[in-house]
Design a protein around this motif. Structure first.
Motif, PDB file in Angstrom:
ATOM      1  N   GLY A  73      -5.986  -8.682   5.219  1.00  0.00           N
ATOM      2  CA  GLY A  73      -4.986  -8.875   6.268  1.00  0.00           C
ATOM      3  C   GLY A  73      -3.772  -7.980   6.090  1.00  0.00           C
ATOM      4  O   GLY A  73      -3.353  -7.281   7.018  1.00  0.00           O
ATOM      5  N   SER A  74      -3.213  -7.966   4.875  1.00  0.00           N
ATOM      6  CA  SER A  74      -1.986  -7.196   4.638  1.00  0.00           C
ATOM      7  C   SER A  74      -2.242  -5.704   4.733  1.00  0.00           C
ATOM      8  O   SER A  74      -1.439  -4.955   5.294  1.00  0.00           O
ATOM      9  N   MET A  75      -3.381  -5.259   4.214  1.00  0.00           N
ATOM     10  CA  MET A  75      -3.666  -3.824   4.244  1.00  0.00           C
ATOM     11  C   MET A  75      -3.993  -3.349   5.655  1.00  0.00           C
ATOM     12  O   MET A  75      -3.629  -2.246   6.036  1.00  0.00           O
ATOM     13  N   ARG A  76      -4.697  -4.194   6.426  1.00  0.00           N
ATOM     14  CA  ARG A  76      -5.030  -3.798   7.791  1.00  0.00           C
ATOM     15  C   ARG A  76      -3.755  -3.537   8.591  1.00  0.00           C
ATOM     16  O   ARG A  76      -3.667  -2.582   9.359  1.00  0.00           O
ATOM     17  N   ASN A  77      -2.743  -4.380   8.409  1.00  0.00           N
ATOM     18  CA  ASN A  77      -1.478  -4.200   9.122  1.00  0.00           C
ATOM     19  C   ASN A  77      -0.677  -3.032   8.566  1.00  0.00           C
ATOM     20  O   ASN A  77      -0.187  -2.178   9.303  1.00  0.00           O
ATOM     21  N   ASP A  78      -0.567  -2.978   7.234  1.00  0.00           N
ATOM     22  CA  ASP A  78       0.274  -1.965   6.610  1.00  0.00           C
ATOM     23  C   ASP A  78      -0.307  -0.559   6.720  1.00  0.00           C
ATOM     24  O   ASP A  78       0.442   0.424   6.735  1.00  0.00           O
ATOM     25  N   LEU A  79      -1.619  -0.438   6.795  1.00  0.00           N
ATOM     26  CA  LEU A  79      -2.218   0.897   6.910  1.00  0.00           C
ATOM     27  C   LEU A  79      -1.852   1.539   8.235  1.00  0.00           C
ATOM     28  O   LEU A  79      -1.570   2.746   8.293  1.00  0.00           O
ATOM     29  N   ASP A  80      -1.853   0.760   9.309  1.00  0.00           N
ATOM     30  CA  ASP A  80      -1.428   1.298  10.608  1.00  0.00           C
ATOM     31  C   ASP A  80       0.035   1.728  10.561  1.00  0.00           C
ATOM     32  O   ASP A  80       0.414   2.768  11.115  1.00  0.00           O
ATOM     33  N   ILE A  81       0.857   0.914   9.906  1.00  0.00           N
ATOM     34  CA  ILE A  81       2.287   1.222   9.799  1.00  0.00           C
ATOM     35  C   ILE A  81       2.502   2.467   8.943  1.00  0.00           C
ATOM     36  O   ILE A  81       3.363   3.301   9.243  1.00  0.00           O
ATOM     37  N   LEU A  82       1.703   2.603   7.881  1.00  0.00           N
ATOM     38  CA  LEU A  82       1.802   3.786   7.025  1.00  0.00           C
ATOM     39  C   LEU A  82       1.525   5.058   7.831  1.00  0.00           C
ATOM     40  O   LEU A  82       2.234   6.060   7.689  1.00  0.00           O
ATOM     41  N   VAL A  83       0.510   5.024   8.691  1.00  0.00           N
ATOM     42  CA  VAL A  83       0.182   6.196   9.508  1.00  0.00           C
ATOM     43  C   VAL A  83       1.330   6.502  10.475  1.00  0.00           C
ATOM     44  O   VAL A  83       1.696   7.671  10.671  1.00  0.00           O
ATOM     45  N   GLU A  84       1.926   5.458  11.070  1.00  0.00           N
ATOM     46  CA  GLU A  84       3.066   5.676  11.971  1.00  0.00           C
ATOM     47  C   GLU A  84       4.259   6.245  11.204  1.00  0.00           C
ATOM     48  O   GLU A  84       4.976   7.122  11.700  1.00  0.00           O
ATOM     49  N   ILE A 116       0.822  -1.211   0.000  1.00  0.00           N
ATOM     50  CA  ILE A 116       0.000   0.000   0.000  1.00  0.00           C
ATOM     51  C   ILE A 116       0.856   1.261   0.000  1.00  0.00           C
ATOM     52  O   ILE A 116       0.340   2.344  -0.264  1.00  0.00           O
ATOM     53  N   PHE A 117       2.161   1.145   0.299  1.00  0.00           N
ATOM     54  CA  PHE A 117       3.033   2.324   0.228  1.00  0.00           C
ATOM     55  C   PHE A 117       3.127   2.828  -1.219  1.00  0.00           C
ATOM     56  O   PHE A 117       3.151   4.031  -1.463  1.00  0.00           O
ATOM     57  N   ILE A 118       3.166   1.899  -2.166  1.00  0.00           N
ATOM     58  CA  ILE A 118       3.179   2.286  -3.581  1.00  0.00           C
ATOM     59  C   ILE A 118       1.853   2.933  -3.955  1.00  0.00           C
ATOM     60  O   ILE A 118       1.814   3.966  -4.628  1.00  0.00           O
ATOM     61  N   LYS A 119       0.766   2.326  -3.500  1.00  0.00           N
ATOM     62  CA  LYS A 119      -0.561   2.879  -3.804  1.00  0.00           C
ATOM     63  C   LYS A 119      -0.711   4.268  -3.180  1.00  0.00           C
ATOM     64  O   LYS A 119      -1.302   5.160  -3.786  1.00  0.00           O
ATOM     65  N   PHE A 120      -0.159   4.456  -1.991  1.00  0.00           N
ATOM     66  CA  PHE A 120      -0.192   5.764  -1.338  1.00  0.00           C
ATOM     67  C   PHE A 120       0.555   6.795  -2.179  1.00  0.00           C
ATOM     68  O   PHE A 120       0.091   7.919  -2.377  1.00  0.00           O
ATOM     69  N   GLY A 121       1.724   6.418  -2.704  1.00  0.00           N
ATOM     70  CA  GLY A 121       2.486   7.308  -3.567  1.00  0.00           C
ATOM     71  C   GLY A 121       1.738   7.653  -4.839  1.00  0.00           C
ATOM     72  O   GLY A 121       1.774   8.805  -5.306  1.00  0.00           O
ATOM     73  N   GLN A 122       1.028   6.656  -5.398  1.00  0.00           N
ATOM     74  CA  GLN A 122       0.246   6.906  -6.611  1.00  0.00           C
ATOM     75  C   GLN A 122      -0.880   7.906  -6.340  1.00  0.00           C
ATOM     76  O   GLN A 122      -1.181   8.761  -7.168  1.00  0.00           O
ATOM     77  N   VAL A 123      -1.499   7.792  -5.167  1.00  0.00           N
ATOM     78  CA  VAL A 123      -2.557   8.742  -4.793  1.00  0.00           C
ATOM     79  C   VAL A 123      -1.965  10.131  -4.576  1.00  0.00           C
ATOM     80  O   VAL A 123      -2.533  11.140  -5.009  1.00  0.00           O
ATOM     81  N   LEU A 124      -0.791  10.198  -3.922  1.00  0.00           N
ATOM     82  CA  LEU A 124      -0.150  11.495  -3.693  1.00  0.00           C
ATOM     83  C   LEU A 124       0.235  12.172  -5.004  1.00  0.00           C
ATOM     84  O   LEU A 124       0.292  13.405  -5.073  1.00  0.00           O
ATOM     85  N   SER A 125       0.497  11.387  -6.034  1.00  0.00           N
ATOM     86  CA  SER A 125       0.882  11.978  -7.320  1.00  0.00           C
ATOM     87  C   SER A 125      -0.256  12.781  -7.952  1.00  0.00           C
ATOM     88  O   SER A 125      -0.026  13.576  -8.869  1.00  0.00           O
ATOM     89  N   THR A 126      -1.484  12.579  -7.449  1.00  0.00           N
ATOM     90  CA  THR A 126      -2.625  13.354  -7.951  1.00  0.00           C
ATOM     91  C   THR A 126      -2.859  14.624  -7.138  1.00  0.00           C
ATOM     92  O   THR A 126      -3.682  15.452  -7.518  1.00  0.00           O
ATOM     93  N   ARG A 127      -2.132  14.765  -6.020  1.00  0.00           N
ATOM     94  CA  ARG A 127      -2.348  15.914  -5.138  1.00  0.00           C
ATOM     95  C   ARG A 127      -1.453  17.079  -5.555  1.00  0.00           C
ATOM     96  O   ARG A 127      -0.552  17.492  -4.823  1.00  0.00           O
ATOM     97  N   THR A 128      -1.697  17.566  -6.738  1.00  0.00           N
ATOM     98  CA  THR A 128      -0.857  18.628  -7.279  1.00  0.00           C
ATOM     99  C   THR A 128      -1.045  19.959  -6.550  1.00  0.00           C
ATOM    100  O   THR A 128      -0.243  20.877  -6.727  1.00  0.00           O
ATOM    101  N   GLU A 129      -2.133  20.078  -5.739  1.00  0.00           N
ATOM    102  CA  GLU A 129      -2.309  21.318  -4.983  1.00  0.00           C
ATOM    103  C   GLU A 129      -1.401  21.369  -3.764  1.00  0.00           C
ATOM    104  O   GLU A 129      -1.231  22.425  -3.147  1.00  0.00           O
ATOM    105  N   LEU A 130      -0.802  20.222  -3.398  1.00  0.00           N
ATOM    106  CA  LEU A 130       0.067  20.164  -2.218  1.00  0.00           C
ATOM    107  C   LEU A 130       1.537  19.996  -2.569  1.00  0.00           C
ATOM    108  O   LEU A 130       2.408  20.522  -1.881  1.00  0.00           O
ATOM    109  N   PHE A 131       1.821  19.230  -3.628  1.00  0.00           N
ATOM    110  CA  PHE A 131       3.206  18.885  -3.943  1.00  0.00           C
ATOM    111  C   PHE A 131       3.683  19.645  -5.180  1.00  0.00           C
ATOM    112  O   PHE A 131       2.908  19.896  -6.109  1.00  0.00           O
ATOM    113  N   SER A 132       4.963  19.943  -5.163  1.00  0.00           N
ATOM    114  CA  SER A 132       5.568  20.664  -6.282  1.00  0.00           C
ATOM    115  C   SER A 132       5.712  19.728  -7.479  1.00  0.00           C
ATOM    116  O   SER A 132       5.646  18.498  -7.344  1.00  0.00           O
TER     117      SER A 132
END
Length: 667
Positions: A261-272, A168-184
């Motif tokens: 299972g994998s996302m439930r664990n990794d999502l908590d880690i992503l927030v940390e 989900i870290f890759i998926k998070f990065g893909q979502v962030l790539s659409t946030r052009t109002e926040l990132f340069s």
């Protein structure tokens, strides 16, 4: 025989400690922690009691039982109670369980061993992610990029860290790539290169998912099922099939078995991980990097529950049932769908991502097609309040039969309350009319806390923005909305999350419309939509007289009884004013939450005050006993130690309640 009696007495003492400790610690305490704390408390104090006293006596042959009420037994039982409560306090302090409003557990894991194992795995995974970040130089570059958004090395280290962490870290990065109002642009450019290699499910895996998800056999539901997927993603996989009952072509969307299972664990880690990044970088803290991760995690948790997507699809379809804009939404077969599987209508068509070529193939005018899509989205956002939140080209198709738009994938859906719908409408009108005052009215309705708005300065900032987009052939939607985000942030404000989602959806939709027709202008077409809508509102009473009459009757049925009461209420009000009996009264206890808060605060204060009082009195008695050499000193010492014991008991209970309140969820 004496040994057996002692065991029975010890068991009776354990039951006594279990009961009394539970009563002292309050209601809604956890059974497992309570048992474990009592066993540890009894074991520890019994060992100390034996080691310090009983081993010097012949307690097995002499008639010395634990029930004998001598001083040592009383101290032993009191220590047992106190140590058991302290152990419970320790478990409560370090237990990661989250509690609900009424103190109920809202975690799915019930046993402490499972929680410890889960926590160990989380820490191991988090350590692995942080190690990847350090290895890529992310922790080093973040120190030099505190105020430099365009730092290329920082962006590369960030991308590499997400890519190597996988999942989900890759998926998070893909979502962030659409946030052009926040990132340069530097960050967007790097994040857009993130690709996730997803292997399709095997035929055996597909068969097993169908078997576990369907209430009957696969053969009873489908007469045909194509094992070759139409599409495979990180969350689900799509197959084509034919229903046996109606012989209709359908699409079957399957949830990948390892996702939950994998996302439930990794999502908590992503927030940390996001929390760690925000603590290291002022820039990350300012853009709300941790909040971005939390929002992504919440959205993804909904996305992996297909029942939510089913509900979203049906809601949008019902909202657009009487729409003037012919947009197709797949029918969902609810009798076959559940949290792991969706069966929906199959449309034969092509994605608009192919651009002009696909419109030439179907002989469809791209401008009119784009106008229908835009007007449908305006109708969803501004009037029904529920809208498709991910309108990228892959989710919009052209129907091969009649060339009409098809909307797919309702895993991400936004919802706007009536005030935010009005605010968004005002925003579009303000841009059309080049009116800063109207846009400020819109911002006032779209932000969470508008009490601190400096209206004059805000109008000045919006006026400067409007000057930038004035006297141009076409308003750049992306630039305009990004500037709006910047202004809101500069004034210390924040859009409602649903509003932020709607504005970002407009950016995504604008990009899709440019794929459909490079010359398409969203805000120019918005004027056409506004004109059509106003005309339709004026004509509606004449086109639908029966519905209008029924609506008027319903409103009058609610209004007339209240109007009839007005004269009497006005007379009563005048009489009260004349008699000087008008009293403005606000009862803080009239609100249930306020009353509960005050009562809990008062009860905590009583416990604290009682504990401190016992402690002070006991300390005073101990001091007095030092100067008395009579038999009364023994009684004073006994009373003092009893008071200290009660003081500690009360403070332990207060600590347990305080920890429980901190862990209680406010949602």
């Amino acid at each position: 025989m004496n040994f057996l009696i002692m065991l029975l007495e010890l068991l009776a003492v354990v039951l006594f400690i279990y009961y009394v400790s539970g009563r002292l610690m309050g209601s809604k305490i956890n059974f497992t922690k309570r048992i474990l704390s009592v066993l540890l408390g009894v074991s520890l104090t019994t060992f100390v009691y034996w080691y310090s006293y009983l081993r010097y006596t012949d307690f097995l042959t002499e008639n010395i039982g634990f029930a004998v009420a001598d001083a040592s037994a009383i101290i032993w039982i009191g220590s047992m109670l106190l140590i058991s409560m302290l152990f419970y306090l320790f478990f409560e302090l370090f237990d990661p369980i989250e509690l609900g409003e009424r103190g109920e557990r809202i975690t799915g894991q019930k046993f402490i061993i499972q929680r410890l194992r889960h926590r160990w795995r989380r820490q191991k995974r988090l350590s692995q992610v942080l190690e990847i970040a350090v290895r890529n130089g992310f922790s080093r570059t973040i120190r030099y990029a505190r105020h430099r958004e365009s730092n290329r090395d920082f962006a590369i280290a960030f991308r590499d860290t997400l890519e190597q962490s996988g999942g989900i870290f890759i998926k998070f990065g893909q979502v962030l790539s659409t946030r052009t109002e926040l990132f340069s642009p530097v960050f967007i450019e790097e994040l857009e290169t993130l690709q996730q290699d997803v292997k399709p499910l095997t035929s055996d895996q597909v068969t097993l998912i169908l078997k576990n998800s369907l209430s009957t056999s696969v053969e009873d539901v489908f007469s045909e099922f194509n094992m070759d997927p139409l599409a495979a993603g990180s969350i689900g996989q799509v197959h084509q099939a034919v229903l046996r009952k109606t012989q209709e072509d359908v699409v079957v969307k399957l949830l990948r078995p390892e996702v939950k299972g994998s996302m439930r664990n990794d999502l908590d880690i992503l927030v940390e991980f996001a929390d760690w990044v925000a603590s290291k970088s002022k820039w990350a803290e300012n853009i709300g990097f941790r909040e971005l991760a939390i929002g992504f995690a919440n959205g993804l948790r909904e996305e992996i529950n297909f029942e939510i997507e089913t509900r979203n699809t049906i809601q949008v379809a019902n909202a657009l049932k009487k729409s003037d804009y012919p947009v197709k939404i797949p029918h969902v077969y609810r009798e076959y769908s559940n949290a792991n599987l969706i069966v929906m209508q199959y449309f034969k068509g092509k994605s608009v991502s192919r651009g002009q070529a696909v419109f030439d193939h179907f002989q469809v005018g791209p401008k009119e097609f784009g106008r229908i899509v835009l007007f449908s989205f305006f109708e969803q956002m501004l009037f029904s309040g529920i809208f498709h939140a991910d309108p990228h080209p892959g989710n919009i198709f052209i129907d091969e039969q009649d060339g009409q738009p098809i909307l797919l994938d309702f895993g991400a859906v936004g919802r706007l309350a009536a005030p935010q719908q009005d605010g968004l409408n005002l925003f579009i009108i303000g841009v059309q009319q080049n009116d800063a005052e109207v846009i400020c009215d819109a911002i006032n309705a779209l932000v969470e806390d508008n009490s601190q708005i400096d209206r004059q300065k805000l109008e000045q900032a919006v006026g400067q923005l409007l000057l930038k987009i004035s006297y141009v052939d076409k308003i750049q939607t992306e630039e305009l909305i990004h500037s709006m985000f910047d202004i809101v942030r500069e004034f210390g404000l924040a859009f409602y999350p649903s509003v932020g989602m709607a504005l970002r959806s407009l950016i995504s939709l604008d990009s899709t419309l440019h794929t459909i027709d490079p010359k398409f202008d969203m805000f120019t077409e918005a004027k056409v939509f506004a004109k059509k809508y106003k005309t339709a509102v004026l004509k509606k009473p004449f086109k639908e007289p029966r519905e209008t009459k029924q609506k008027i009757e319903e409103e009058l049925a609610l209004l007339i009884p209240e109007l009839m009461k007005l004269p009497k209420r006005a007379d009563q009000l005048i009489q009260r004013i004349e008699g000087g009996k008008m009293i403005l009264h606000h009862d803080v206890f009239s609100d249930k939450h306020n009353a509960n808060f005050v009562l809990q605060l008062f009860s905590r204060f009583v416990l604290l005050f009682s504990g401190i009082t016992f402690g002070l009195i006991s300390a005073a008695l101990l001091a007095i006993a030092q100067f008395i050499n009579t038999a009364y000193a023994v009684y004073l010492n006994t009373a003092a130690y009893t008071g200290l014991f009660l003081c500690v008991i009360l403070l332990v209970r207060l600590s347990i309640q305080a920890i429980r309140d901190m862990k209680r969820s406010t949602t």
